[in-house]
Motif scaffolding. Structure first.
Motif, PDB file in Angstrom:
ATOM      1  N   LEU A   1       0.771  -1.067  -0.048  1.00  0.00           N
ATOM      2  CA  LEU A   1      -0.405   0.208  -0.112  1.00  0.00           C
ATOM      3  C   LEU A   1       1.131   1.383  -0.051  1.00  0.00           C
ATOM      4  N   ALA A   2       0.297   2.549  -1.044  1.00  0.00           N
ATOM      5  CA  ALA A   2       1.289   3.624  -0.351  1.00  0.00           C
ATOM      6  C   ALA A   2       1.469   3.950   0.824  1.00  0.00           C
ATOM      7  N   PRO A   3       2.054   4.842   0.674  1.00  0.00           N
ATOM      8  CA  PRO A   3       2.720   5.198   2.237  1.00  0.00           C
ATOM      9  C   PRO A   3       1.347   5.982   2.762  1.00  0.00           C
ATOM     10  N   GLN A   4       0.810   7.401   2.313  1.00  0.00           N
ATOM     11  CA  GLN A   4      -0.222   7.810   2.871  1.00  0.00           C
ATOM     12  C   GLN A   4      -1.997   7.078   2.706  1.00  0.00           C
ATOM     13  N   ALA A   5      -1.520   6.239   1.626  1.00  0.00           N
ATOM     14  CA  ALA A   5      -3.558   5.151   2.152  1.00  0.00           C
ATOM     15  C   ALA A   5      -2.534   4.415   4.078  1.00  0.00           C
ATOM     16  N   ARG A   6      -1.558   3.788   3.906  1.00  0.00           N
ATOM     17  CA  ARG A   6      -1.042   3.163   5.596  1.00  0.00           C
ATOM     18  C   ARG A   6      -2.042   4.687   6.546  1.00  0.00           C
ATOM     19  N   VAL A   7      -1.428   5.473   6.147  1.00  0.00           N
ATOM     20  CA  VAL A   7      -1.481   6.078   7.196  1.00  0.00           C
ATOM     21  C   VAL A   7      -3.381   6.118   7.503  1.00  0.00           C
ATOM     22  N   ALA A   8      -3.887   6.310   6.241  1.00  0.00           N
ATOM     23  CA  ALA A   8      -5.479   6.783   6.953  1.00  0.00           C
ATOM     24  C   ALA A   8      -5.971   5.663   7.293  1.00  0.00           C
ATOM     25  N   LEU A   9      -5.634   3.805   6.451  1.00  0.00           N
ATOM     26  CA  LEU A   9      -6.013   3.364   6.753  1.00  0.00           C
ATOM     27  C   LEU A   9      -6.508   2.958   8.162  1.00  0.00           C
ATOM     28  N   PRO A  23     -12.690  13.966  -0.378  1.00  0.00           N
ATOM     29  CA  PRO A  23     -12.934  12.883  -1.722  1.00  0.00           C
ATOM     30  C   PRO A  23     -11.465  12.275  -1.738  1.00  0.00           C
ATOM     31  N   THR A  24     -10.564  13.122  -1.524  1.00  0.00           N
ATOM     32  CA  THR A  24      -9.234  12.901  -2.304  1.00  0.00           C
ATOM     33  C   THR A  24      -9.059  11.851  -1.182  1.00  0.00           C
ATOM     34  N   LEU A  25      -8.939  11.737   0.217  1.00  0.00           N
ATOM     35  CA  LEU A  25      -8.677  11.355   1.291  1.00  0.00           C
ATOM     36  C   LEU A  25     -10.017   9.528   0.882  1.00  0.00           C
ATOM     37  N   ALA A  26     -11.165  10.145   1.238  1.00  0.00           N
ATOM     38  CA  ALA A  26     -11.742   9.053   0.628  1.00  0.00           C
ATOM     39  C   ALA A  26     -10.881   7.756  -0.879  1.00  0.00           C
ATOM     40  N   ASP A  47      -1.209  19.038  15.626  1.00  0.00           N
ATOM     41  CA  ASP A  47      -3.326  19.080  15.619  1.00  0.00           C
ATOM     42  C   ASP A  47      -2.889  17.693  17.356  1.00  0.00           C
ATOM     43  N   PRO A  48      -3.011  17.959  18.469  1.00  0.00           N
ATOM     44  CA  PRO A  48      -3.070  17.073  19.624  1.00  0.00           C
ATOM     45  C   PRO A  48      -3.730  15.690  19.646  1.00  0.00           C
ATOM     46  N   ALA A  49      -4.774  16.460  19.059  1.00  0.00           N
ATOM     47  CA  ALA A  49      -5.926  15.311  18.883  1.00  0.00           C
ATOM     48  C   ALA A  49      -4.579  14.090  17.946  1.00  0.00           C
ATOM     49  N   LEU A  50      -4.108  14.509  16.937  1.00  0.00           N
ATOM     50  CA  LEU A  50      -3.433  13.212  16.051  1.00  0.00           C
ATOM     51  C   LEU A  50      -2.022  12.859  16.972  1.00  0.00           C
ATOM     52  N   CYS A  51      -1.803  13.445  17.976  1.00  0.00           N
ATOM     53  CA  CYS A  51      -0.707  12.834  19.058  1.00  0.00           C
ATOM     54  C   CYS A  51      -1.306  12.030  20.104  1.00  0.00           C
ATOM     55  N   GLU A  52      -2.626  12.186  20.384  1.00  0.00           N
ATOM     56  CA  GLU A  52      -3.595  11.186  21.567  1.00  0.00           C
ATOM     57  C   GLU A  52      -3.331   9.932  20.889  1.00  0.00           C
ATOM     58  N   GLU A  73     -13.670  12.773   7.149  1.00  0.00           N
ATOM     59  CA  GLU A  73     -13.379  14.633   6.954  1.00  0.00           C
ATOM     60  C   GLU A  73     -12.402  14.871   8.061  1.00  0.00           C
ATOM     61  N   ARG A  74     -12.090  13.773   8.926  1.00  0.00           N
ATOM     62  CA  ARG A  74     -11.440  14.396  10.391  1.00  0.00           C
ATOM     63  C   ARG A  74     -10.016  13.883   9.928  1.00  0.00           C
ATOM     64  N   ILE A  75      -9.916  12.924   9.279  1.00  0.00           N
ATOM     65  CA  ILE A  75      -8.215  12.531   8.423  1.00  0.00           C
ATOM     66  C   ILE A  75      -8.114  13.240   7.389  1.00  0.00           C
ATOM     67  N   ALA A  76      -9.046  14.074   6.600  1.00  0.00           N
ATOM     68  CA  ALA A  76      -8.324  14.391   5.012  1.00  0.00           C
ATOM     69  C   ALA A  76      -7.607  15.776   5.893  1.00  0.00           C
ATOM     70  N   ARG A  77      -8.876  16.476   7.040  1.00  0.00           N
ATOM     71  CA  ARG A  77      -8.586  18.275   7.704  1.00  0.00           C
ATOM     72  C   ARG A  77      -7.279  18.230   7.854  1.00  0.00           C
ATOM     73  N   ALA A  78      -6.930  16.747   9.106  1.00  0.00           N
ATOM     74  CA  ALA A  78      -5.371  16.801   9.599  1.00  0.00           C
ATOM     75  C   ALA A  78      -4.070  17.052   8.992  1.00  0.00           C
TER      76      ALA A  78
END
Length: 401
Positions: free
Chosen positions: A116-124, A146-149, A196-201, A135-140
């Motif tokens: 899988l592409a690195p970006q896809a690994r993170v998103a999954l 739509p691109t993230l989806a 983005d503290p939520a991503l760190c959490e 929506e939350r992942i795309a914003r981060a």
């Protein structure tokens, strides 16, 4: 009592586990996700009347399993009937330990498969293990939703069509595959540490999960320690004006002592194993920083020795740049500048910021100002840009806005 906070807490704690269990039996990530989401929707609707069940996680998994059976019965394909049969012969709620632990680990390695592409690994990973919305992942990650989806759709399709196995790699394959998993978690953390503290959490939660599932892997422990010791500095990392406060200028009384104590204990555990790796060494460097009551009391000699070790284990231009910072503290800015000038990192704003600082300490103010301006131009965030522009003003130079 309003059950919404309870449902949200169960969602955060158990979403990844529930999806993992359903994927094992269904072999279909989309169907597993939909079934678990339906179960949580049902919880929001029914828990106000029935109350929160004694085993919320078991209730969610059982309800999701039943939703999946209902859907499969409506689909008349052979594969659907096979999946339905597997679910019907599964106990209503899985045990608290045993296979459930392996299910979550299998899902992590599936999400982080090298095909899988690195970006896809993170998103999954964030979607399936963390339950974060598209929506939350795309914003981060600053991409359109739509691109993230589409990344998620393509990644799931590749898992299905390429027959990517839902399993933990064999022992012989584990070191290489584990490195990819840890890189994804650390990328999530670094994205969050930029603002983005939520991503760190979420990265810390994933790190703790990995440490629970793989307690004998020292690099897993090292990554968790590194993230804890880094996150401990967040309360002092920004001034009241939102501008970055560099490590030497931070108010150490604002550091999170609980994170530091936990991180240092994990570093000691790594040292006892004596199987050093890149994350463990970086964690040890941060532990030295956290030991010092003031910036002046930092043991830079020990930090330099650790960077020498990191250079031997995982050499890179960025490691060399960080090592040069330690050299400046041990032997002076002149030798450090020679090291920095040998690096090919022209588009990296941190190199220009380090070079600017070294030139300032050598009283080469015109050159220093030029480097601060270049660093500000390349900086990723307003917080960093504000700090660099403040340095420019201290040198008596105008700041472009």
């Amino acid at each position: 009592m309003d059950p919404a906070p309870d449902v949200e807490a169960v969602f955060r704690a158990e979403y990844g586990r529930a999806v993992s269990v359903l994927v094992r039996f269904l072999g279909d990530i989309d169907l597993a996700e939909e079934a678990v989401q339906d179960a949580f929707t049902t919880a929001v609707r029914t828990w106000p009347d029935t109350g929160v069940p004694p085993s919320p996680a078991g209730w969610i998994i059982t309800t999701a399993r039943n939703r999946a059976i209902d859907r499969l019965r409506r689909e008349a394909t052979r594969d659907a009937r096979h999946a339905e049969a597997a679910l019907l012969h599964t106990p209503g709620a899985p045990p608290e330990e045993g296979p459930v632990r392996d299910d979550r680990l299998r899902l992590i390695f599936t999400c982080c498969h090298p095909a899988l592409a690195p970006q896809a690994r993170v998103a999954l990973t964030l979607r399936l293990l963390g339950g974060l919305s598209t929506e939350r992942i795309a914003r981060a990650f600053l991409v359109p939703e739509p691109t993230l989806a589409q990344r998620l759709v393509r990644a799931k399709a590749k898992i299905r069509d390429a027959g990517i196995p839902y399993r933990v790699p064999r022992d012989a394959d584990l070191p290489d595959r584990l490195a990819g998993v840890l890189a994804v978690v650390y990328l999530v953390f670094n994205e969050g540490y930029g603002g983005d503290p939520a991503l760190c959490e979420e990265a810390l939660r994933l790190g703790r999960l990995l440490a629970e599932l793989m307690p004998d892997e020292p690099e897993v422990t090292g990554l968790l320690a590194l993230m804890l010791l880094t996150e401990a500095r967040r309360p002092a990392r920004y001034g009241a004006d939102g501008v970055l406060v560099p490590l030497p200028e931070q108010d150490r009384g604002r550091w999170d002592r609980e994170h530091i104590a936990e991180g240092q204990e994990l570093v000691r555990r790594c040292l006892r194993r004596d199987r050093p790796g890149p994350y463990q060494i970086q964690a040890a460097i941060n532990a030295v920083h956290s030991d010092a009551p003031t910036a002046a009391a930092t043991d830079w000699g020990q930090i330099l020795r650790l960077y020498d070790q990191l250079t031997a284990v995982a050499p890179s231009p960025v490691v060399a740049l960080n090592r040069a910072v330690a050299v400046a503290e041990v032997t002076g800015p002149g030798p450090a500048l020679d090291l920095v000038d040998a690096l090919d990192l022209d588009g990296y704003h941190v190199l220009h910021a380090v070079r600017a600082d070294l030139l300032r300490r050598l009283d080469r103010r015109t050159e220093s100002a030029k480097e601060y301006a270049r660093a500000a131009e390349l900086a990723d965030s307003d917080a960093e840009r504000g700090y660099l522009q403040r340095r420019l003003r201290e040198l008596g130079r105008p700041v472009d806005t």
